[in-house]
Design a protein around this motif. Sequence first.
Motif, PDB file in Angstrom:
ATOM      1  N   THR A  81      53.101 -20.020  16.010  1.00  0.00           N
ATOM      2  CA  THR A  81      52.153 -19.861  14.810  1.00  0.00           C
ATOM      3  C   THR A  81      52.300 -21.066  14.003  1.00  0.00           C
ATOM      4  O   THR A  81      51.281 -21.486  13.398  1.00  0.00           O
ATOM      5  N   TYR A  82      53.327 -21.663  13.943  1.00  0.00           N
ATOM      6  CA  TYR A  82      53.645 -23.004  13.188  1.00  0.00           C
ATOM      7  C   TYR A  82      52.741 -24.137  13.790  1.00  0.00           C
ATOM      8  O   TYR A  82      51.885 -24.740  12.823  1.00  0.00           O
ATOM      9  N   SER A  85      49.010 -23.198  13.261  1.00  0.00           N
ATOM     10  CA  SER A  85      48.272 -23.081  12.071  1.00  0.00           C
ATOM     11  C   SER A  85      48.127 -24.635  11.283  1.00  0.00           C
ATOM     12  O   SER A  85      47.292 -25.093  10.671  1.00  0.00           O
ATOM     13  N   GLN A 169      48.060 -13.893  11.214  1.00  0.00           N
ATOM     14  CA  GLN A 169      48.771 -14.993  10.355  1.00  0.00           C
ATOM     15  C   GLN A 169      48.401 -16.273  10.345  1.00  0.00           C
ATOM     16  O   GLN A 169      48.680 -16.882   9.334  1.00  0.00           O
ATOM     17  N   ALA A 170      47.764 -16.951  11.397  1.00  0.00           N
ATOM     18  CA  ALA A 170      47.555 -18.318  11.381  1.00  0.00           C
ATOM     19  C   ALA A 170      46.791 -18.968  10.406  1.00  0.00           C
ATOM     20  O   ALA A 170      46.890 -19.838   9.719  1.00  0.00           O
ATOM     21  N   GLY A 171      45.617 -18.067   9.884  1.00  0.00           N
ATOM     22  CA  GLY A 171      44.915 -18.383   8.680  1.00  0.00           C
ATOM     23  C   GLY A 171      45.534 -18.702   7.384  1.00  0.00           C
ATOM     24  O   GLY A 171      45.494 -19.547   6.548  1.00  0.00           O
ATOM     25  N   TYR A 173      48.809 -19.458   7.033  1.00  0.00           N
ATOM     26  CA  TYR A 173      49.584 -20.342   7.170  1.00  0.00           C
ATOM     27  C   TYR A 173      48.975 -21.774   7.063  1.00  0.00           C
ATOM     28  O   TYR A 173      49.467 -22.798   6.543  1.00  0.00           O
ATOM     29  N   MET A 174      47.851 -21.613   7.567  1.00  0.00           N
ATOM     30  CA  MET A 174      46.737 -22.820   7.719  1.00  0.00           C
ATOM     31  C   MET A 174      46.509 -23.073   6.218  1.00  0.00           C
ATOM     32  O   MET A 174      46.500 -24.500   5.666  1.00  0.00           O
TER      33      MET A 174
END
Length: 300
Positions: A81-82, A85, A169-171, A173-174
């Motif tokens: 994910t880190y 994102s 979740q990616a959006g 943290y983006m």
Amino acid sequence: MRRRRTLWFWVFVGPFALGLAVFTYVPLLWSVALSFFDAHNTVTPTRFAGFDNYVSMLRDRAFRDSLRTFLLFTAFIVPVTYLFSLSLALMVNRLRRARAFFRSVFFLPAACSYVVAALIWKMSLFNGVRFGLANTVLGWFGADPVAWLSTTDPPWYWLVIVTVRLWLQAGFYMILFLAGLQRIDPALYEAAAVDGARPGWTVLRHITLPQLRATSVAVLLLLVVNAFQAFDEFYNLLSDARGYPPYARPPLVYLYYTALGQGQNLGLGSAGAVILALVIAVVTVGQARWLRLGRTDGDG
């Protein structure tokens, strides 16, 4: 005037504070108190058990296995994910047109319910029959259908769990990384270009990533804490009419069945919840110290 300001302060803040106390702090304190009692099928126990619930929970192999499941899940989801994102943020930040459109498109899944997303992944994308999208694509290449959620060797269910969490979740943290990128002074990139630094990995390594250090620390902390709290996608993906399988059982799913399952041992479940909260606190503090949260480059 001061009394009027105080009155309006409590008019606006009071309902929120009351709801927070009634629905968060009181149940939290009661759960801690309940962990010291023998509470089967009741939330008002009378027999004091001391630390017996904690000892039983720590000796329970299933609970320890659930913590190992969390570690495995964290090892997958946090770095993926880190990186994903951050990559999305870098690409969107470089756009000159339609930046707001792509930012909204990538952020939109964050507003989706975890339950709905899990059911879409389970019923439409990774269905265990030949009608699922993933098995349809495999069929184009002559491969046999895969029972994604029930195959343990190899454990294909991790692919389903990680992808749905990544999509959700990616959006979010983006957006955090975009805010950090927009705070970087463009003069730093101009100075790097004058010094002959090539755009790409050199600039990313020596300028962008150091300037994103505070954002990166916050993102990593949030990712680890959210991984500890994983429940909806696991439960809705893997459970069926027969119950939950013995594999891929994170701590919250295990505590759910302990406290609200057939035995309804609320005292034991509360003790497990307290242990899990302490583990989260220790891991978070340790991670913050390891990442040097709140320190400047000149601190020792």
